[in-house]
Design an enzyme around this catalytic site. Structure first.
Site, PDB file in Angstrom:
ATOM      1  N   GLY A 241      -0.523   9.353   1.627  1.00 57.00           N
ATOM      2  CA  GLY A 241      -0.283   8.247   2.547  1.00 57.00           C
ATOM      3  C   GLY A 241       1.198   7.918   2.613  1.00 57.00           C
ATOM      4  N   SER A 242       1.481   6.652   2.907  1.00 57.41           N
ATOM      5  CA  SER A 242       2.877   6.250   3.106  1.00 57.41           C
ATOM      6  C   SER A 242       3.625   6.214   1.775  1.00 57.41           C
ATOM      7  CB  SER A 242       2.923   4.863   3.733  1.00 57.41           C
ATOM      8  OG  SER A 242       2.480   3.915   2.783  1.00 57.41           O
ATOM      9  N   GLY A 246       2.471   4.994  -1.951  1.00 56.82           N
ATOM     10  CA  GLY A 246       2.643   5.900  -3.092  1.00 56.82           C
ATOM     11  C   GLY A 246       3.432   5.246  -4.215  1.00 56.82           C
ATOM     12  N   GLU A 263       1.300  12.759  -2.329  1.00 57.33           N
ATOM     13  CA  GLU A 263       1.688  13.491  -1.120  1.00 57.33           C
ATOM     14  C   GLU A 263       1.981  12.422  -0.082  1.00 57.33           C
ATOM     15  OE1 GLU A 263       1.784  14.987   2.223  1.00 57.33           O
ATOM     16  OE2 GLU A 263      -0.339  15.488   2.044  1.00 57.33           O
ATOM     17  N   CYS A 297       1.990  14.482   8.202  1.00 57.09           N
ATOM     18  CA  CYS A 297       3.122  14.345   7.266  1.00 57.09           C
ATOM     19  C   CYS A 297       4.133  15.437   7.541  1.00 57.09           C
ATOM     20  CB  CYS A 297       2.662  14.518   5.831  1.00 57.09           C
ATOM     21  SG  CYS A 297       1.397  13.399   5.393  1.00 57.09           S
TER      22      CYS A 297
END
Ligand code: UN1
Length: 506
Positions: A241-242, A246, A263, A297
């Site tokens: 995610g963002s 994270g 990630e 991403c």
């Protein structure tokens, strides 16, 4: 048509669906629901109950119980179960792909591609189940054998994002399972239905064999993510995610000395050198920048073009962009579907405004499209330099164009962003390609030559550096993150020599 797909996948469009699957139990006691929305129309698809804390506890306990038995099953037998899951996904591919289109707004072929990625992951994990190799190491002591082996870690918490609502779960789940670990999955609040559909498919494989507790689902918001991150019963948290999410997860997990596998955001660049095959580069840029409506991403966000070709290449690109008509992701021929939500459109608009105020010239696009759903125009913005907004990841089809004079300057520009996921160079000079791939080149986890930044195969380890979080998932030896390494030394002699020549005798 939607109704049929939903009902085949076990989704109830009229009543709230259970959002917690803990072993053979599925329901929720929270009484709270969230609504899944079709991004192509803005209309609700179905409702889902979210997990309460007792529901969450149930899921964790079910994973722990399953772990007790699963960890001692020989890995190839675990692989056999994953093979069956892969086959069940194969059978459901068309329906599940359609549901990804319905709920995440991806075009049809990308919805199907996402399910194919899950199937590929299962196949990969089946092979891996016979290849969890450890090293044999030369011991300095006579009659000693030293080796390492890999043990299961325990239940894995898996937090996934809306943009790959099921494939990223498969990256984690397929590998975690063959490594001996059950999974507790928190999908994005934006895409709970695909998660429920997947859960129903895997339950049909697992339940009859008594393995229902291996894969568990807890639908919910931020709070559920925080429960996972803080939970000492989960030795590993894998989160996609963002960068903001994270950082919060990583801090909490580190606070209990757990492991996290992150990630996070990317701000991927592609360098077009003066020798590049521009036809190839054009096609690559289109897919990487416009595909998935700029919501990967790995989406291409920064195009760094040699000054001698920029005025030849960019007008062609603009022309190609103008031929892309955003439309319903269901319709054949449509390449650009909607963004996921209204807030994503707002972020798109504010990024375009910021780029303009930072000296950007909008070469095409830049506006939202006036129709129901969350559509925007594919956008190219020429920037005089790599300003603040260019360094930020905006999850939308905005491509910033920068010109460069020397390759060193291009690489420096390329690396001068906080994120480090994917990167690419288009060139027909091998010296330039090798420089880009050298220690002086791209600082990203993924570096490609004459291929765009997105659309990685599962066979490689996927992930990136810096604010992307440093994790590696899917192929290669990414499985090691899901296991506990054990170094073993065995003495088959009659004496007890000590390492480093130390003597300790009475
Ligand atoms: C992501 O956007 O979170 O390389 C993952 C790709 C896909 C995965 C993207 N295989 O674009």
């Amino acid at each position: 048509m939607f109704e049929e797909v939903l009902s085949r996948l076990g989704i109830d469009a009229t009543n709230p669906n259970p959002g917690v699957f803990a072993g053979a139990w599925s329901d929720s006691t929270s009484g709270e629901t969230l609504t899944s929305v079709n991004p192509a129309t803005g209309e609700p698809i179905a409702q889902v109950f979210t997990a309460s804390r007792p529901d969450y506890e149930r899921a964790i306990e079910s994973a722990r119980e399953a772990f007790a038995a699963w960890r001692i099953l020989p890995p190839p037998q675990r692989g056999e179960i994953v093979r069956q899951i892969g086959n069940a996904l194969r059978e459901a591919k068309d329906d599940l792909g359609l549901l990804v289109t319905l709920e995440a707004g991806k075009i049809r072929s990308e919805g199907l591609g996402e399910v194919q990625e899950m199937i590929d992951m299962c196949d990969f994990a089946v092979g891996l189940s016979r290849q969890l190799y450890g090293l044999t190491i030369a011991s300095e002591r006579p009659s000693h054998r030293m080796f390492e082996q890999w043990q299961p870690l325990g239940p894995v918490g898996c937090i996934t994002a809306f943009n790959f609502p099921v494939a990223v779960w498969a990256w984690n789940a397929a590998i975690a399972l063959v490594c001996g670990n059950p999974v507790v999955w928190k999908p994005s609040e934006l895409t709970p239905l695909t998660a429920i559909a997947v859960q129903r498919i895997v339950n049909r494989v697992l339940e009859p064999q008594g393995w229902a507790g291996l894969l568990n689902l807890v639908v919910g918001g931020r709070e559920v993510g925080q429960w996972l991150a803080a939970d000492e019963r989960l030795p590993l948290i894998s989160a996609t995610g963002s960068t903001a999410m994270g950082k919060s997860v990583a801090t909490t997990v580190a606070g209990r000395l757990g492991r996290s596998l992150l990630e996070l955001g990317g701000n991927n660049g592609l360098i077009v050198t003066e020798s590049a095959n521009l036809d190839l580069a054009l096609r690559a840029v289109l897919f990487a920048a416009v595909g998935t409506a700029g919501q990967r991403c790995t989406t291409l966000r920064r195009l760094i073009v040699h000054r001698s070709v920029v005025d030849r290449f960019v007008p062609r690109l603009v022309q190609a962009y103008r031929s892309i008509q955003p439309g319903s992701p269901w319709d054949d021929g449509v390449l650009l579907g909607p963004l996921v939500r209204e807030s994503a459109v707002e972020q798109f608009e504010s990024a375009v405004a910021a780029a303009k105020s930072q000296g950007g010239e909008v070469l095409c696009g830049g506006r939202r499209i006036d129709r129901p759903g969350y559509y925007v125009e594919p956008t190219i913005i020429r920037m005089p330099k790599q300003s603040e907004i260019v360094k930020r990841e905006t999850f939308a089809p905005i491509l910033y164009v920068l010109a460069y004079d020397s390759l060193d300057n291009a690489i420096a520009l390329h690396n001068l962003v906080p994120q480090g996921l994917s990167s690419a160079i288009f060139t027909d000079r091998f010296q330039d390609a090798e420089r880009f791939l050298s220690a002086l080149g791209s600082d990203c986890g993924i570096a490609n030559v004459n291929i765009g930044t997105s659309g990685a195969e599962i066979g490689g380890a996927f992930g990136g550096e810096k604010e992307t979080g440093g994790g590696r998932e899917a192929g290669s030896d990414a499985w090691k993150a899901y296991m506990r390494r054990q170094t073993c030394t065995l003495n088959y002699g009659d004496s007890l020599p000590l390492a480093q020549g130390v003597r300790f005798e009475v």
